[in-house]
Each structure stands twice: as structure tokens, then as C-alpha cells.
Enzyme design. Sequence first.
Site, short mmCIF file in Angstrom:
data_model
loop_
_atom_site.label_atom_id
_atom_site.label_comp_id
_atom_site.label_asym_id
_atom_site.label_seq_id
_atom_site.Cartn_x
_atom_site.Cartn_y
_atom_site.Cartn_z
N TYR A 85 0.84 -1.21 0.00
CA TYR A 85 0.00 0.00 0.00
C TYR A 85 0.87 1.26 0.00
O TYR A 85 0.59 2.22 -0.70
CB TYR A 85 -0.93 0.01 1.22
CG TYR A 85 -1.95 1.12 1.16
CD1 TYR A 85 -3.20 0.91 0.59
CD2 TYR A 85 -1.65 2.40 1.65
CE1 TYR A 85 -4.13 1.94 0.51
CE2 TYR A 85 -2.57 3.42 1.57
CZ TYR A 85 -3.81 3.20 1.00
OH TYR A 85 -4.72 4.21 0.91
N PHE A 137 -7.32 21.07 -25.58
CA PHE A 137 -7.64 19.65 -25.60
C PHE A 137 -8.86 19.47 -24.70
O PHE A 137 -9.01 20.16 -23.69
CB PHE A 137 -6.48 18.75 -25.13
CG PHE A 137 -6.85 17.31 -25.32
CD1 PHE A 137 -6.94 16.79 -26.61
CD2 PHE A 137 -7.21 16.51 -24.26
CE1 PHE A 137 -7.38 15.48 -26.81
CE2 PHE A 137 -7.64 15.20 -24.46
CZ PHE A 137 -7.72 14.69 -25.74
N THR A 138 -9.72 18.54 -25.09
CA THR A 138 -11.05 18.43 -24.47
C THR A 138 -11.00 18.33 -22.94
O THR A 138 -11.60 19.14 -22.23
CB THR A 138 -11.79 17.22 -25.05
OG1 THR A 138 -10.94 16.08 -24.98
CG2 THR A 138 -12.18 17.47 -26.50
N ASP A 228 1.99 19.62 -21.44
CA ASP A 228 1.24 18.37 -21.58
C ASP A 228 2.19 17.47 -22.38
O ASP A 228 2.30 17.57 -23.59
CB ASP A 228 -0.08 18.58 -22.32
CG ASP A 228 -0.87 17.26 -22.43
OD1 ASP A 228 -0.23 16.18 -22.42
OD2 ASP A 228 -2.11 17.31 -22.55
N LYS A 271 -0.22 6.78 -23.82
CA LYS A 271 0.28 7.03 -25.19
C LYS A 271 1.77 6.69 -25.26
O LYS A 271 2.12 5.51 -25.24
CB LYS A 271 0.02 8.48 -25.58
CG LYS A 271 -1.45 8.79 -25.89
CD LYS A 271 -2.26 9.08 -24.68
CE LYS A 271 -3.62 9.63 -25.01
NZ LYS A 271 -4.46 9.75 -23.80
N ARG A 396 -13.25 14.55 -34.64
CA ARG A 396 -12.51 15.62 -33.96
C ARG A 396 -12.91 16.93 -34.65
O ARG A 396 -12.17 17.50 -35.42
CB ARG A 396 -10.99 15.42 -34.04
CG ARG A 396 -10.48 14.17 -33.38
CD ARG A 396 -10.25 14.27 -31.87
NE ARG A 396 -11.47 14.27 -31.09
CZ ARG A 396 -11.50 14.28 -29.76
NH1 ARG A 396 -10.38 14.33 -29.08
NH2 ARG A 396 -12.63 14.27 -29.10
N PHE A 463 -18.98 14.55 -26.92
CA PHE A 463 -18.61 13.60 -27.98
C PHE A 463 -18.54 12.17 -27.49
O PHE A 463 -18.75 11.23 -28.26
CB PHE A 463 -17.25 14.00 -28.58
CG PHE A 463 -16.19 14.18 -27.53
CD1 PHE A 463 -16.04 15.39 -26.89
CD2 PHE A 463 -15.37 13.12 -27.16
CE1 PHE A 463 -15.08 15.55 -25.89
CE2 PHE A 463 -14.41 13.27 -26.17
CZ PHE A 463 -14.28 14.49 -25.53
C1 P70 Z 1 -7.00 10.42 -27.16
C2 P70 Z 1 -6.91 10.36 -25.66
C3 P70 Z 1 -6.06 11.91 -24.04
C4 P70 Z 1 -5.26 13.08 -23.69
C5 P70 Z 1 -4.49 13.75 -24.66
C6 P70 Z 1 -3.76 14.89 -24.29
C7 P70 Z 1 -2.94 15.63 -25.27
C8 P70 Z 1 -4.53 14.69 -22.08
C9 P70 Z 1 -5.28 13.56 -22.39
C10 P70 Z 1 -6.10 12.93 -21.31
C11 P70 Z 1 -8.21 9.98 -24.99
C12 P70 Z 1 -9.31 10.93 -25.27
C13 P70 Z 1 -9.62 11.93 -24.36
C14 P70 Z 1 -10.62 12.83 -24.65
C15 P70 Z 1 -11.30 12.74 -25.86
C16 P70 Z 1 -11.03 11.72 -26.74
C17 P70 Z 1 -10.03 10.83 -26.44
N1 P70 Z 1 -6.34 11.60 -25.21
N2 P70 Z 1 -3.81 15.32 -23.03
O1 P70 Z 1 -7.59 9.49 -27.72
O2 P70 Z 1 -5.50 11.76 -20.88
O3 P70 Z 1 -7.17 9.99 -21.52
O4 P70 Z 1 -5.26 9.52 -19.94
O5 P70 Z 1 -7.16 10.92 -19.22
O6 P70 Z 1 -4.44 13.34 -25.93
O7 P70 Z 1 -6.47 11.36 -27.79
P1 P70 Z 1 -6.33 10.48 -20.38
#
Ligand code: P70
Length: 472
Positions: A85, A137-138, A228, A271, A396, A463
Amino acid sequence: MRQWYGVRAKGSRMTRSWAEPWKIKVVEPIRMTTKQERIAAIAEAGYNTFLLRSEDVYIDLLTDSGTSAMSDQQWAGMMIGDEAYAGAKSYYNLVGAVEDVYGYEELIPTHQGRAAEHILSQILIKDGDYVPGNMYFTTTRFHQEYAGGKFVDVIIDEAHDPTSLHPFKGNIDLDKLRKLIDEVGADKIPYISVESNVNMAGGQPVSMANLKATYELCHQHGILVMLDATRTVDNAWFIKQREEVYADKSIAEIMREICDYSDGATVSSKKDNLVNIGGFLALRDPELAKQARALLVAFEGLHTYGGMSGRDMEALARGIREMVETDDHVRARVGQVEYLGNKLVEAGVPIIRPVGGHGVFLNAKAILPHIPHDEFPAQALAAALYVESGVRGMERGIVSAGRNKVTGNHNYPKLELVRLTIPRRVYTQAHMDVTAESVIEVVENSAAVGGLRFTYEPESLRFFQARFEPIG
Ligand code: P70
């Protein structure tokens, strides 16, 4: 004695293709469905590829996130993961890997990237603050707004232009940044969020010169730089290819220098880091790290595992070292993406160029000019590609961009794209050939694709779970 091999005729020049620096040890069968089955499956999924069952997908290019194949070394690490732990050996291995490869001393392990974004946003952003970034980014923007901040896009204009061939479309426009600092004041800007190899721009890199200049400008004004670093290895590869002084540097060296121009980073380890789950926030300032750990224990788990099991941390520590161990790894990874991209370019399919690091982005606006923007061309194209071939991509565009919080209208992004994202070490060149053939077929029959409308629209990050129906 004469050398028995190795003497080549003067002037002969050898050229070799790249090949993957690994061979396949374990395979997972995939199944092609019939068109009838796929028509039923996409209707069942509300024309949203996120809602398909993966067993109905043939080649899955939804994302490169958590879909990598781990190495035998990583799997071996899973077996010896320390599940204590507190104070697990695997945690300290992870701390060592992050410090050696990224250069950050303070590690806050999380279950994935967005948890790191959540913690960072909560400790640094106050109500009414501004957070500039090189394209949204979303999930990142969600957490910035959730913490009371406002995201401001300061990426160069070329990033929004699908026809621009700028080699570093991820660059920050320093004039836009200066203008924001003048307008709102540096004390209203806790940090700038700099994304390496910008996802929403099509996997486009930031140059080292730009990273350095951004860091210098921000530090003159007391603004922190948060990277990031989710796809920094891909970015390092492009710097090596396109920024002359880096041609002879290793990917490991370039990675370290990228990180040197930041005060910390959020990383989705799903990634670059070659694992199926995991992430972290990394910082230099021990005081900030203390604040982050206080939230970590509330939202994720104890500070020596955060959101991960011991075996996850062990596989991650090994993945981090592997991604920069040889330059051949990233060369093959980006090379495969480029291979698919070039096939589509040769066939005249409009895609974002230069081809990005983690995927090929189809320009849905250009492929389906007859579908109005608010009938979601990219969503319709992703659905049509699935029906045609069982290949799954991701919207996207306008659906991902969401609505303006104040007016309630759609945000209309300039880029309306379908992303075909390539998982690392998973598919072969033959899969890329089939994908290219499928895309070309859909593009040739594009007049048959119609628009969509919402039947269910979630309030945030719509989305992921939105549902649609065909119009007419
Ligand atoms: C994708 C994934 C995640 C992602 C990223 C960057 C540049 C942070 C994150 C978050 C998953 C995804 C997320 C949202 C919408 C669609 C797809 N990208 N910064 O497929 O990380 O997913 O580990 O929480 O690309 O591009 P996590």
C-alpha cells in the site's frame, strides 16, 4: 588477409526501409463483420463510434490511448510489481524513470492523464484566471474551466489551416501570448499549458526554439510553463527531423531538453509510455508538489501509488525507459503513421499535412462539402467509414468542440476532422493498406453520405456519449 565481407564498391549507396525494432510474440484474433451487421451496429451505437462494441470493429483506430502492445520486459515487470500500500518498490522505480527520462523530481502518480490535469488545475487556477494554451484539448480545457479558469488559444494561425505545410504547426504565437499578458495582466495567468505534438491540430509538433522562447517570455512575467507531455517522444522525433541543430542528438537528449523548458508536466501514460493505463503529474517545485499530494490522497490514492497498482507502476517505469531506449522505436512508430498518410495523399484524399505523429486526420469538411457544419460532417464520415470497412476512427470537429458556455451555441472549429489513430506496436503495414483502401472507397462514394442530428446531447464532453440519427 583479405576481408571476407564488407568491402563495397566505391560510391555505392545503400538505402534501407525502416522496420519495426521488435517481433511479434503474442497475437489477438480480430474479426471482419458483414456490411449488414455493421449497419445495424452503428445505428445501435447512435452513429457514435465511441459507443460501438469493440468486437464489432475490424481495425480499431479510435485512439492510440491505452491501446499499445506492451513488451515482454513490461509484462515481466507486471509479475514483480510491488503491491504494498505504501512505499512500494515499483513506485520508486517509477520515480527514477520519470527523473531520468523527463528530468522532473516530484512525481504525483494518477490513474490517467485527466486526473493529473484535475489536480494541476485545482492547485493553480483561481476563479477568473486565464490559461493560455496551444489549442484546446477536451479534458484539459474541461478541468481548467471546472477550476474557474478561461482557456485562451494562443497557437499559431497555421495550426487551424488544414492546407498549411508549416513544419511546426504546434508552435505558440508569442504575439498572441504577449497580447493576452498586456490585456489581463500576468497575475491573472497562473500558467501556460504547452502541449507537445498537439493532438487537436493533427499531431503537430512544437519546435525547440519556440519552447525556449515561450519559457523565457513566461518566466519574465512570473508565469509558469506546464507541459502536456503526453506525446513528447513523437515531438522529439519531429524536432530531430526538422530542426537542423538537433539532427545528431538522440531522442532521449531531445526529450530532456523539451522538458527543461517547463516547470512541470501532466502526462497520460496511455500514449508515449506504452502502457494500457496510468498517468502522472510531475513538478519541480516541492511546495507545489505538497499541495498536489494533498489532493491526490483525496481523489486518487496514497501518494506512493495515486491511481495505480504496483504492477501498473512497474510496467510504466519500464515503458518510459523503453520509449527512448533507441531512436528506432519512434522512427518506426511515426514511420507507420506517415506510410498511411502518404498512401492517402497519393490517392488525393484531403488530410492534414504534414502527416502528424499519432494518426492521420481526414479533412471531413473537404470530403463532405455538401453536409452543413451543424449536421456534423466528421461524425457522419467516421460512421460511414465504419460501415464501409469495419475501420473505427474518431470525430474531432464540431461535436468535440462543444458549446459556448455563455451563448449556448456550438463552437464552430476551423478543423472538422476524422482521426485515424495508430496504436503503438499493434498493427502491421497490411492493416494500413486495408485502411487506406477503405478510406479511398468512402471518399469516392462521398455523395452517398448524409448529415446527422442529435438524439441525445450530454452537457459536457458531449462527444463521448452523444447519440445521433441520420437526417432525412
Ligand atoms: C485520445 C486520448 C487523451 C489526452 C491527450 C492529451 C494531449 C490529455 C489527455 C487525457 C483519450 C481521449 C480523451 C478525450 C477525448 C477523446 C479521447 N487523449 N492530453 O484518444 O488523458 O485519456 O489519460 O485521461 O491526448 O487522444 P487520459
